[in-house]
Design a protein around this motif. Structure first.
Motif, PDB file in Angstrom:
ATOM      1  N   THR A   1      -9.125   6.726  -4.963  1.00  0.00           N
ATOM      2  CA  THR A   1      -7.924   5.975  -4.588  1.00  0.00           C
ATOM      3  C   THR A   1      -8.289   4.695  -3.850  1.00  0.00           C
ATOM      4  O   THR A   1      -7.701   3.638  -4.097  1.00  0.00           O
ATOM      5  N   THR A   2      -9.251   4.772  -2.972  1.00  0.00           N
ATOM      6  CA  THR A   2      -9.694   3.589  -2.232  1.00  0.00           C
ATOM      7  C   THR A   2     -10.237   2.538  -3.196  1.00  0.00           C
ATOM      8  O   THR A   2      -9.871   1.360  -3.130  1.00  0.00           O
ATOM      9  N   TYR A   3     -11.098   2.963  -4.098  1.00  0.00           N
ATOM     10  CA  TYR A   3     -11.629   2.051  -5.120  1.00  0.00           C
ATOM     11  C   TYR A   3     -10.486   1.435  -5.930  1.00  0.00           C
ATOM     12  O   TYR A   3     -10.454   0.225  -6.172  1.00  0.00           O
TER      13      TYR A   3
ATOM     14  N   PHE B   1       0.827  -1.198   0.000  1.00  0.00           N
ATOM     15  CA  PHE B   1       0.000   0.000   0.000  1.00  0.00           C
ATOM     16  C   PHE B   1       0.866   1.256   0.000  1.00  0.00           C
ATOM     17  O   PHE B   1       0.521   2.241  -0.640  1.00  0.00           O
TER      18      PHE B   1
ATOM     19  N   ILE C   1      -8.351  -1.301  -3.928  1.00  0.00           N
ATOM     20  CA  ILE C   1      -9.117  -2.530  -3.679  1.00  0.00           C
ATOM     21  C   ILE C   1      -9.374  -3.288  -4.978  1.00  0.00           C
ATOM     22  O   ILE C   1      -9.145  -4.496  -5.053  1.00  0.00           O
TER      23      ILE C   1
ATOM     24  N   MET D   1     -11.462   9.459  -2.584  1.00  0.00           N
ATOM     25  CA  MET D   1     -12.476   8.409  -2.743  1.00  0.00           C
ATOM     26  C   MET D   1     -12.077   7.408  -3.825  1.00  0.00           C
ATOM     27  O   MET D   1     -12.184   6.196  -3.636  1.00  0.00           O
TER      28      MET D   1
END
Length: 129
Positions: free
Chosen positions: A117-119, A11, A122, A115
């Motif tokens: 970046t999280t998508y 990460f 994952i 927002m």
């Protein structure tokens, strides 16, 4: 514990690549919006697309291993599909933030990037690693 350490290291590499790509995305969006006749919405789409190309090259080299049973064509196709979904999320939230909530486009882009970046992490972890 070893698995968590590995995930955190991955990460952190993802975040480093993402930071560089954010600078490309954000900077290009500002330049296109402020110094051309393009609207923030068009500029945001163009800058996002350019940053995705850079992100693909760096992510597949430094962050994700790629699946052994997946060809380069499949890998690129999946990356592009996931990126188009990310672009859709980016554009939708940008439009809502600017047009409905009257947030300055440059501020909205920062919020949207967090927002998306999280998508991105994952979805790429699931489909490309």
């Amino acid at each position: 514990m070893k698995k968590i350490k590995k995930l955190l290291w991955q990460f952190s590499k993802f975040a480093s690549v993402g930071t560089l790509c954010f600078c490309i995305d954000y900077g290009l969006m500002i330049v296109l919006t402020e110094f051309t006749a393009l609207s923030y919405f068009v500029s945001s789409g163009i800058s996002f697309t350019v940053s995705v190309v850079v992100n693909y090259v760096l992510s597949m080299r430094f962050v994700f291993k790629g699946k052994e049973d997946m060809s380069k064509f499949e890998e690129i196709t999946i990356f592009v599909v996931l990126s188009f979904i990310g672009l859709g999320i980016n554009q939708m939230i940008m439009w809502i933030a600017v047009e409905s909530f009257h947030i300055f486009y440059a501020v909205a882009k920062v919020l949207v990037t967090m927002m998306v970046t999280t998508y991105n992490f994952i979805s790429r972890k699931i489909f490309l690693d």
